[in-house]
Design a protein around this motif. Structure first.
Motif, PDB file in Angstrom:
ATOM      1  N   MET A   1       0.831  -1.210   0.000  1.00 40.18           N
ATOM      2  CA  MET A   1       0.000   0.000   0.000  1.00 40.18           C
ATOM      3  C   MET A   1       0.871   1.269   0.000  1.00 40.18           C
ATOM      4  O   MET A   1       0.581   2.232  -0.696  1.00 40.18           O
ATOM      5  CB  MET A   1      -0.835  -0.019   1.278  1.00 40.18           C
ATOM      6  N   PHE A   2       1.920   1.233   0.776  1.00 40.69           N
ATOM      7  CA  PHE A   2       2.832   2.390   0.853  1.00 40.69           C
ATOM      8  C   PHE A   2       4.245   1.900   0.592  1.00 40.69           C
ATOM      9  O   PHE A   2       4.596   0.794   1.000  1.00 40.69           O
ATOM     10  CB  PHE A   2       2.774   3.036   2.242  1.00 40.69           C
ATOM     11  N   ARG A   3       5.030   2.755  -0.049  1.00 43.59           N
ATOM     12  CA  ARG A   3       6.441   2.397  -0.274  1.00 43.59           C
ATOM     13  C   ARG A   3       7.204   2.818   0.985  1.00 43.59           C
ATOM     14  O   ARG A   3       7.648   3.948   1.101  1.00 43.59           O
ATOM     15  CB  ARG A   3       6.985   3.098  -1.509  1.00 43.59           C
ATOM     16  N   VAL A   4       7.287   1.914   1.910  1.00 46.42           N
ATOM     17  CA  VAL A   4       7.940   2.244   3.186  1.00 46.42           C
ATOM     18  C   VAL A   4       9.456   2.119   3.012  1.00 46.42           C
ATOM     19  O   VAL A   4       9.940   1.068   2.619  1.00 46.42           O
ATOM     20  CB  VAL A   4       7.458   1.299   4.315  1.00 46.42           C
ATOM     21  N   PRO A   5      10.192   3.202   3.267  1.00 45.48           N
ATOM     22  CA  PRO A   5      11.647   3.088   3.159  1.00 45.48           C
ATOM     23  C   PRO A   5      12.219   2.218   4.275  1.00 45.48           C
ATOM     24  O   PRO A   5      11.495   1.796   5.173  1.00 45.48           O
ATOM     25  CB  PRO A   5      12.120   4.546   3.292  1.00 45.48           C
ATOM     26  N   THR A   6      13.504   1.993   4.223  1.00 43.37           N
ATOM     27  CA  THR A   6      14.130   1.158   5.248  1.00 43.37           C
ATOM     28  C   THR A   6      13.962   1.830   6.619  1.00 43.37           C
ATOM     29  O   THR A   6      14.331   2.993   6.783  1.00 43.37           O
ATOM     30  CB  THR A   6      15.633   1.010   4.947  1.00 43.37           C
ATOM     31  N   VAL A   7      13.376   1.099   7.544  1.00 44.76           N
ATOM     32  CA  VAL A   7      13.156   1.672   8.886  1.00 44.76           C
ATOM     33  C   VAL A   7      14.038   0.939   9.895  1.00 44.76           C
ATOM     34  O   VAL A   7      14.238  -0.266   9.793  1.00 44.76           O
ATOM     35  CB  VAL A   7      11.674   1.610   9.303  1.00 44.76           C
ATOM     36  N   ILE A   8      14.566   1.702  10.828  1.00 50.48           N
ATOM     37  CA  ILE A   8      15.490   1.125  11.818  1.00 50.48           C
ATOM     38  C   ILE A   8      15.080   1.597  13.212  1.00 50.48           C
ATOM     39  O   ILE A   8      14.798   2.779  13.406  1.00 50.48           O
ATOM     40  CB  ILE A   8      16.944   1.581  11.544  1.00 50.48           C
TER      41      ILE A   8
END
Lengths: 437, 587
Positions: free
Chosen positions: B242-249
């Motif tokens: 649904m969303f292009r979630v970037p790399t999350v840390i």
């Protein structure tokens, strides 16, 4: 079996079962029973599914075409804005394009480039990292990330991404793009004064330059070798360019400068003259003129040049000393020192050598008494440089030239970079101390 | 068929009169009937699972068309630009609002509202009945409303459309009332899964909000339907999340302080949004009937006015969520977007415009989360921006506070980001937000919406919080009541009891029996065995962890039932009777 005498409601279809009838006439009718059976309804549902899939497929195809068209329109508008240098407008257009084609790597990459152009490197980096996660071997993305990392001073990341760009996949012209990425890496290393690393990269780079149409790359490699402090290889690269019939001015100039750095002043003069001659047709280059003038002066006044006749050499030594004294006087004057006062017996430096030989050829800090001492030595030595005396004591030539070099170095430290013959004398000093010709 | 053929008054045709083709046809019919019965007849369970798949396929395709319809409506009404011109921004939602109001009032009355509480009402009040007309109405009115820029989302309507499709199919198949009730949530899961591209979250939402219980049979069907619909959706619209979630840390534990702050802010914001809806919705509905035609249009006009400065708040807002996740706004802009999205969505929803609350909730959560992340980055001079992380967690946190579905909100973050990295901050922030919302607004959103509509539906949240009574809570000690066959003499040590008092007798390797105490006592005194005593049995046995309602069914007419240890059936933990159960329920 007895049938009830009253009307009933069919539990299946909700219709009325007439009094006296055993079952619901509607449900028991052959076609009704068939149509209302579970199997038929399920089969019908599957047919509806198939039909709906066809309809949905058509609708979605038309929808995707529309989205594709819209993305294309906004992308084209962004390209126009970018070429007009309007990065903010391009950003808005690219973001709209991305709404319609969110998976289009081309738009995402262009957006990242537009962000870089707008100076929003952090945002661009986020986008590019997302792209890299999708396509780790994408060389273009690696190159852009390398540029951002290099700009922000993150050397480790820059090197990693540059290597990703060099060994990554390029959509078109892979050889040329790889070379360009290598050049960019070398430029970045040179800019950070990592000359040894840059030299290493350049050496592996030149082996990949194509033999056909490789002049541009040889020229760039020559420039980078020169900046990385490797004039020998720089000269070789420029010479590779000069083999072509229509070598550009930059190549002649580069070759001249490389030869100059190598103290091949005669060769440098030849290349720089050519550069000056070709350059005059376009625009005069003051750098070329400066290097050429110095080369000529070196050739004209270097007493150590081979095959010089003795009177000629003696003449050059006397001229060089006179020039050094003049430089000392002008520098002292500019610094507010009065060398005449310093020369008085009271002010005379007791440390001045009696044999007139200088005590050192170079000193880090030159103070006023040193200037006076040097001036005193020069004045003492000057009368001893007669033709007859020099023939009798040829070692006086080295003594005189060492004094010249000391004065020029001291003056350069005190009064800044020299020009003209003074600059040439410093070049002669390098040659003399290098011991090679 | 044969009965009809031999019905009175209809003489059977003479065999010789039957033509050969007719004979052949009846033979084929017989063969078909036999084959159909043998090969095609499905057991109820199998049919249910097959139906789940069909519902999933149909819902998936319909939701795909719905999403396309919304976008077409937007292109047509607002144009392809993300920042449409002022005339379009003002006119499109207003005019579409008038059209939607007429459609809802005259053609599709049940299409009004979000769709979740209507589906829940259908399950608990109307035996799972959702007319197909509602599916059509929801499709048309929501596409028009959301496409014109009303600040609503497509997920809740998709849920109702899925439930409507399932209900229609159930009715066509003349399934039992119980099965029809179950089909609606299955369709709801399918619709939501396709709209959200998140089958796990959709399934959990339906369980958490509509069904309320984890039943194995339903869970299987729910998952099947959700997955089928998502497969269809991905086939047509692509498998991108649904969303292009970037790399999350999640960098360090101290960041949890920031997420806790986000939990507090989301909790307060969610509470404010709930109060806004709870206050204005009934008041607007009480206004004269003619205003019902104007309310969506006025709402559209107000949203258009907001949209002149903040076009991002119009529509579902998915592209903006994507931009927030990619750190494209400063914290002040994010805060502004969050606040105005609450206002715009509140206006749209209370005006009676059909549309969902999921997408706006995600938008608000993302912007508030992004604002906290950006604030932390800029004001506290953090070296690295955590906007994507905070925005992602914020989506789940606001969801938990506003829709009051804490489990769904955690799974949604995991499913949307496709990573477990942020699960700890999400749980921490969600718990805080949920607690604040729950503390100051006792009745959850969908329950008070249903109550405002006149339906007192079971509150799943209240059900969750209710304590379940077990046998161990109601049983009493077994001393003096339970005796072993081989130890009847111990009965003599007991004081005499009144006539008719009963005890439980355990026969070695045999069942539990009920015997009269005095008869057993006499047998023991005379040195006789238990065999000489008339005992009733076998008496069922219970275990301490069984639910009391289950125990009530098992006890039946028995005066008492032994409660035995699961690891040692000879060990009696206590006894229980109907009176004990009722006493416990009364206390």
């Amino acid at each position: 079996m007895t049938e009830p005498a009253i009307e009933r409601i069919c539990p299946r279809c909700g219709g009325v079962i007439p009094a006296g009838a055993a079952g619901c006439p509607r449900c028991e009718h052959r076609w009704t029973a068939f149509l209302s059976s579970r199997e038929t309804v399920l089969g019908g549902s599957l047919l509806v599914v198939i039909a709906l899939f066809f309809v949905t497929g058509g609708v979605v195809r038309a929808y995707h075409e529309k989205l594709h068209d819209l993305a294309g329109q906004w992308f084209a508008a962004a390209e126009t804005s970018l070429s007009a240098g309007n990065a903010p407008a391009a950003l808005a257009d690219l973001r709209t394009a991305l709404v319609y084609e969110p998976e289009d790597l081309r738009i995402q990459f262009r957006l990242a480039q537009a962000l870089i152009a707008a100076g929003r490197d952090e945002e661009a980096r986020t986008y590019l990292e997302g792209l890299l996660a999708q396509a780790p071997s994408n060389a273009e993305v690696n190159l852009s990330l390398a540029q951002i990392a290099a700009k922000s001073g993150n050397e480790t990341d820059a090197l990693r991404y540059y290597h990703g760009a060099i060994y990554g996949v390029w959509p078109n012209n892979p050889e040329t793009n790889r070379l360009n990425a290598r050049f960019e890496l070398c430029r970045s290393l040179v800019a950070r004064n990592e000359d040894a690393n840059a030299d290493g990269e350049l050496i592996s780079l030149v082996s990949e330059i194509p033999s056909k149409n490789g002049s541009v790359f040889h020229e760039q490699a020559g420039e980078l070798f020169l900046r990385a402090g490797d004039p020998n290889r720089a000269l070789a690269e420029f010479r590779a360019v000069l083999r072509s019939p229509k070598a550009p001015v930059a190549a002649w100039k580069g070759a001249g400068m490389a030869a100059y750095e190598l103290q091949y002043f005669a060769v440098a003069e030849r290349y720089l003259e050519r550069a000056q001659r070709i350059g005059k047709e376009e625009k005069e280059d003051p750098e070329v003129n400066s290097y050429l003038e110095t080369s000529r002066l070196v050739l004209q006044w270097d007493p150590y040049l081979p095959r010089l006749k003795e009177p000629q050499r003696d003449d050059r030594v006397r001229h060089d000393l006179a020039q050094a004294i003049a430089r000392l006087e002008s520098c002292a004057k500019a610094s507010g020192l009065d060398l005449a006062v310093q020369l008085s017996p009271a002010g005379q430096d007791s440390s001045a050598p009696r044999d007139g030989k200088p005590q050192g050829s170079s000193r880090a800090n030159v103070s006023a008494p040193d200037f006076a001492a040097l001036y005193s030595q020069a004045q003492t030595l000057r009368p001893q440089l007669s033709e007859r005396n020099l023939r009798r004591h040829p070692e006086q030539i080295d003594a005189a030239m060492n004094l010249v070099f000391t004065i020029e170095t001291a003056a350069a430290q005190k009064c800044g970079e020299p020009a003209g013959l003074d600059k040439a004398l410093l070049e002669i000093q390098k040659t003399a101390q290098g011991g090679e010709r | 068929m044969s009965e009809i053929a031999s019905a009175p008054g209809v003489p059977p045709p003479a065999p010789e009169a039957q033509s050969a083709p007719k004979r052949e046809r009846s033979r084929i019919e017989r063969l078909w009937t036999v084959w159909r019965r043998k090969a095609l007849t499905l057991r109820e369970g199998q049919l249910f699972l097959l139906l789940a798949v069909i519902i999933g396929l149909l819902s998936g395709a319909v939701v795909v068309c719905f999403r396309v319809a919304i976008d077409w409506a937007r292109f047509w009404l607002l144009g392809p630009s993300m920042e449409p011109g002022i005339p379009r921004v003002l006119l499109a939602p207003s005019l579409a609002g008038i059209a939607v109001a007429f459609l809802v009032i005259y053609a599709f009355r049940r299409a009004r509202g979000s769709g979740v509480n209507q589906t829940k009402a259908a399950v608990y009040v109307f035996d799972g009945h959702i007319p197909f007309r509602t599916v059509i109405g929801k499709f048309v009115t929501c596409a028009l409303a959301i496409g014109s820029g009303q600040s609503l989302g497509p997920e809740d309507p998709s849920l109702q459309m899925g439930a409507g499709i399932a209900s229609t199919l159930g009715r066509s198949l003349r399934l039992s009332r119980e099965k029809q009730r179950l089909l609606a949530p299955i369709g709801a899961a399918a619709g939501l899964a396709a709209a959200f591209n998140a089958p796990i979250s959709a399934t959990i939402f339906v369980i958490e909000e509509i069904i309320g219980t984890w039943s194995g049979g339903v869970l299987g069907a729910l998952i099947l339907a959700a997955i089928s619909s998502v497969v269809v959706m991905r086939e047509f619209l692509g498998s991108a999340p649904m969303f292009r979630v970037p790399t999350v840390i999640f960098r360090r534990p101290t960041e949890l302080i920031g997420y806790a702050v986000l939990g507090v802010i989301s909790g307060i914001a969610g509470l404010a949004f709930l109060k806004f809806i709870a206050y204005f919705r009934p008041r607007l509905r009480k206004l004269p009937r003619w205003t019902q035609f104007a309310q969506p249009a006025v709402a559209g006009l107000l949203i258009g006015i907001i949209g002149i400065w903040l076009p991002q708040v119009m529509g579902s807002g998915y592209p903006v969520i994507d931009q927030v996740l990619h750190d494209q706004f400063v914290w002040k802009a994010l805060l502004l977007l969050g606040v105005f999205k609450i206002i715009a969505t509140g206006i749209s929803f209370v005006s009676g415009t059909p549309g969902g609350m999921f997408a706006p909730a995600l938008f608000i959560g993302a912007t508030l989360g992004g604002a906290v992340g950006e604030f932390e980055h800029v004001i506290l001079h953090r070296p690295v921006s955590s906007v994507p992380e905070f925005a992602l967690v914020g989506m789940g946190t606001f969801f938990a506070a506003f829709l009051r579905v804490p489990i769904t909100s955690v799974f949604m973050v995991v499913e949307v980001s496709q990573h477990y990295t942020m699960i700890v901050p999400t749980i921490v922030a969600n718990m805080i937000a949920y607690f604040i919302s729950h503390k100051y607004q006792k009745v959850p959103l969908f329950d008070f919406l249903a109550r405002q509509d006149g339906f007192f539906l079971p509150s799943i949240e209240e059900m969750r919080e209710q304590t379940t009574l077990h046998v161990e809570d109601a049983m009493r000690p077994s001393a003096g009541i339970v005796f072993r066959e081989d130890n009847l003499k111990s009965l003599l040590e007991q004081p005499e009891a009144k006539d008719g008092a009963q005890v439980l007798l355990w026969k070695r390797n045999g069942p539990w029996m009920i015997a009269v105490r005095e008869e057993l006592r006499q047998a023991a005194a005379n040195g006789g065995s238990a065999e000489s005593v008339a005992a009733k049995g076998p008496v069922p046995q219970l275990y301490p962890d069984q639910h009391l309602d289950e125990a009530l069914r098992i006890i039946g007419d028995w005066p008492m039932v032994p409660v035995v240890n699961r690891a040692n059936l000879e060990k009696v933990e206590g006894v229980i009777s109907v009176d004990d159960v009722l006493h416990k329920y009364r206390s």
